[in-house]
Design a protein around this motif. Structure first.
Motif, short mmCIF file in Angstrom:
data_model
loop_
_atom_site.label_atom_id
_atom_site.label_comp_id
_atom_site.label_asym_id
_atom_site.label_seq_id
_atom_site.Cartn_x
_atom_site.Cartn_y
_atom_site.Cartn_z
N ASP A 1 -12.45 -23.54 46.72
CA ASP A 1 -12.74 -22.16 46.27
C ASP A 1 -11.48 -21.51 45.74
O ASP A 1 -11.47 -20.90 44.66
N LEU A 2 -10.40 -21.66 46.52
CA LEU A 2 -9.14 -21.05 46.12
C LEU A 2 -8.61 -21.70 44.84
O LEU A 2 -8.14 -21.01 43.93
N PHE A 3 -8.73 -23.04 44.77
CA PHE A 3 -8.24 -23.75 43.58
C PHE A 3 -8.92 -23.23 42.32
O PHE A 3 -8.26 -22.90 41.33
N PHE A 4 -10.27 -23.12 42.36
CA PHE A 4 -10.96 -22.68 41.14
C PHE A 4 -10.68 -21.20 40.83
O PHE A 4 -10.59 -20.82 39.67
N GLY A 5 -10.52 -20.38 41.89
CA GLY A 5 -10.15 -18.98 41.67
C GLY A 5 -8.80 -18.89 40.96
O GLY A 5 -8.66 -18.17 39.97
N VAL A 6 -7.82 -19.62 41.47
CA VAL A 6 -6.47 -19.59 40.90
C VAL A 6 -6.49 -20.18 39.49
O VAL A 6 -5.93 -19.61 38.55
N LYS A 7 -7.19 -21.32 39.33
CA LYS A 7 -7.21 -22.02 38.03
C LYS A 7 -7.83 -21.13 36.94
O LYS A 7 -7.28 -21.03 35.84
N ASN A 8 -8.95 -20.48 37.27
CA ASN A 8 -9.62 -19.65 36.26
C ASN A 8 -8.73 -18.52 35.78
O ASN A 8 -8.63 -18.25 34.58
N LEU A 9 -8.07 -17.84 36.75
CA LEU A 9 -7.21 -16.72 36.36
C LEU A 9 -5.96 -17.23 35.63
O LEU A 9 -5.49 -16.60 34.68
N TYR A 10 -5.45 -18.39 36.06
CA TYR A 10 -4.28 -18.99 35.41
C TYR A 10 -4.59 -19.25 33.94
O TYR A 10 -3.82 -18.91 33.04
N GLU A 11 -5.77 -19.86 33.70
CA GLU A 11 -6.16 -20.18 32.32
C GLU A 11 -6.34 -18.90 31.49
O GLU A 11 -5.98 -18.85 30.33
N ARG A 12 -6.88 -17.86 32.13
CA ARG A 12 -7.12 -16.61 31.42
C ARG A 12 -5.79 -15.93 31.04
O ARG A 12 -5.65 -15.38 29.96
N LEU A 13 -4.83 -15.99 31.97
CA LEU A 13 -3.55 -15.31 31.73
C LEU A 13 -2.62 -16.11 30.82
O LEU A 13 -1.99 -15.57 29.94
N PHE A 14 -2.50 -17.40 31.10
CA PHE A 14 -1.46 -18.19 30.41
C PHE A 14 -2.01 -19.30 29.51
O PHE A 14 -1.23 -19.98 28.84
N GLY A 15 -3.30 -19.53 29.55
CA GLY A 15 -3.91 -20.53 28.66
C GLY A 15 -4.13 -21.87 29.33
O GLY A 15 -3.52 -22.19 30.35
N THR A 16 -5.01 -22.67 28.73
CA THR A 16 -5.39 -23.97 29.29
C THR A 16 -4.21 -24.94 29.32
O THR A 16 -4.04 -25.68 30.28
N THR A 17 -3.40 -24.91 28.26
CA THR A 17 -2.28 -25.85 28.19
C THR A 17 -1.30 -25.59 29.35
O THR A 17 -0.91 -26.52 30.06
N ALA A 18 -0.91 -24.31 29.51
CA ALA A 18 0.04 -23.98 30.58
C ALA A 18 -0.53 -24.35 31.93
O ALA A 18 0.18 -24.86 32.81
N CYS A 19 -1.85 -24.12 32.11
CA CYS A 19 -2.48 -24.43 33.39
C CYS A 19 -2.46 -25.94 33.65
O CYS A 19 -2.18 -26.38 34.77
N SER A 20 -2.75 -26.73 32.62
CA SER A 20 -2.75 -28.18 32.79
C SER A 20 -1.36 -28.69 33.14
O SER A 20 -1.19 -29.55 34.00
N LEU A 21 -0.36 -28.13 32.46
CA LEU A 21 1.01 -28.61 32.67
C LEU A 21 1.62 -28.10 33.98
O LEU A 21 2.72 -28.49 34.34
N SER A 22 0.90 -27.22 34.67
CA SER A 22 1.45 -26.70 35.92
C SER A 22 1.20 -27.65 37.10
O SER A 22 1.79 -27.50 38.15
N TYR A 23 0.32 -28.63 36.91
CA TYR A 23 -0.01 -29.60 37.98
C TYR A 23 -0.38 -28.88 39.28
O TYR A 23 0.16 -29.17 40.34
N LEU A 24 -1.28 -27.92 39.15
CA LEU A 24 -1.70 -27.11 40.29
C LEU A 24 -2.47 -27.93 41.31
O LEU A 24 -3.30 -28.76 40.95
N ARG A 25 -2.17 -27.70 42.58
CA ARG A 25 -2.88 -28.38 43.67
C ARG A 25 -2.99 -27.41 44.85
O ARG A 25 -2.05 -26.65 45.10
N VAL A 26 -4.09 -27.45 45.56
CA VAL A 26 -4.25 -26.57 46.73
C VAL A 26 -4.71 -27.39 47.91
O VAL A 26 -5.61 -28.23 47.78
#
Lengths: 111, 214
Positions: free
Chosen positions: A27-52
């Motif tokens: 739940d937290l991962f998708f919450g963070v990922k969605n807002l990350y993509e909205r603020l900084f874009g899909t490319t930045a989100c992919s390159l962030s290697y986000l993990r929760v």
């Protein structure tokens, strides 16, 4: 040799009237990922290697590419709803290792 | 180093809980925003904050639709609170305000020319980046959020005093000071991390509060 240096952020989650509301790492991962993509874009989100992952009953460890740490902080500060529930995400420790993040969380209330 | 949050809304029922959380998070001082009907409670609120070991500043936010209304509000509340802040005024009108009348201006109300005007002053008012407002604008008016970011970036570039605050309306909105700082620097893509955004007092406040020092 590691090619990507990571930062591990210990996160405390406070839920409004949180009796019975369970927030899972996904739940937290998708919450963070969605807002990350909205603020900084899909490319930045992919390159962030986000993990929760879950750390304790009230906490999570969010791991991220070191170069994206400030962007993650922006997302964690602006995110105030997960699964339709009002939440507050407070960072209580940042370190290069998960063990370090846990230790910082237990020794201090703020980063 | 002392950290301040200059925009926490006064909620009588949970005021003590606010103060406890602020102390836990490591703040040294707080600016409490009082609505019109709670201005009588400033003294009591100040005493309570001091009991918790927090520096206390009372604040009133001016929201106006015209310059006349702004001037009227500013004259009415001047001297009654420590900080008089401009919360809402159409940006084109905000360019024409008398800058001596307010200590803090919300960064979403400013324009490029106003930033240059502020920069030219010896004792400029501080601009404020309010996280709660940013979060609200991101949800409801993304174009206004974009403008807010551009103005914050421009202020930072022009070295205009800028403070970051939580704008908390309930306890869940309070964040650790360094989280606020990193979040702000992440939003304006700043490489250099500086704690001045969370540790600077608004300049016009300094002489009044500390007897002429600064």
């Amino acid at each position: 040799m590691r090619l990507i240096k990571r930062r591990h952020v210990y996160l405390k989650v406070f839920v409004e009237d949180g009796e019975g509301v369970e927030i899972s790492p996904s739940d937290l991962f998708f919450g963070v990922k969605n807002l990350y993509e909205r603020l900084f874009g899909t490319t930045a989100c992919s390159l962030s290697y986000l993990r929760v992952e879950e750390a304790k009953a009230d906490g999570f460890i969010v791991s991220i590419n070191r170069a994206s740490l400030n962007e993650l902080m922006s997302v964690l500060t602006l995110l105030n709803k997960v699964k339709g529930v009002k939440v507050s995400l407070r960072v209580s420790g940042v370190s290069g290792t998960k063990r370090g993040a846990r230790r910082r969380n237990s020794s201090a209330s703020t980063i | 180093m002392k950290y301040y949050d200059f925009s926490v809304n006064y909620v009588e029922e949970s005021y003590e809980e606010f103060l406890k959380v602020l102390v836990d998070l490591g703040y040294a001082g707080v600016g409490i925003v009082f609505p019109k009907d709670s201005l009588g409670k400033i003294e009591e609120a100040g005493r309570e904050a001091l009991d918790h070991g927090l520096e206390f500043f009372s604040r009133y936010n001016i929201a106006a639709e015209s310059l006349e209304e702004f001037d009227k509000e500013a004259s009415r509340y001047r001297g009654k609170v420590d900080i008089l802040a401009l919360e809402r005024l159409p940006p084109k009108m905000a360019e024409r305000i008398n800058l001596k009348k307010v200590s803090i201006i919300g960064v979403e109300n400013v324009t490029g020319p106003l930033i240059r005007k502020i920069r030219g002053r010896a004792k400029p008012p501080s601009l404020e980046f309010n996280m709660k407002k940013a979060s609200m604008l991101l949800k409801e008016k993304p174009h206004e959020f974009g403008r807010m970011l551009r103005m914050a970036f421009l202020s930072d570039l022009q070295k205009v005093p800028l403070i970051v605050s939580s704008g908390a309306e309930d306890v869940l909105d309070l964040k650790p000071p360094l989280q606020l700082l990193y979040a702000f620097q992440g939003l304006i893509r700043s490489e250099e991390i500086s704690k001045r955004y969370i540790s600077t007092l608004p300049r016009p406040l300094i002489p009044e509060t500390f007897g002429g020092v600064g």
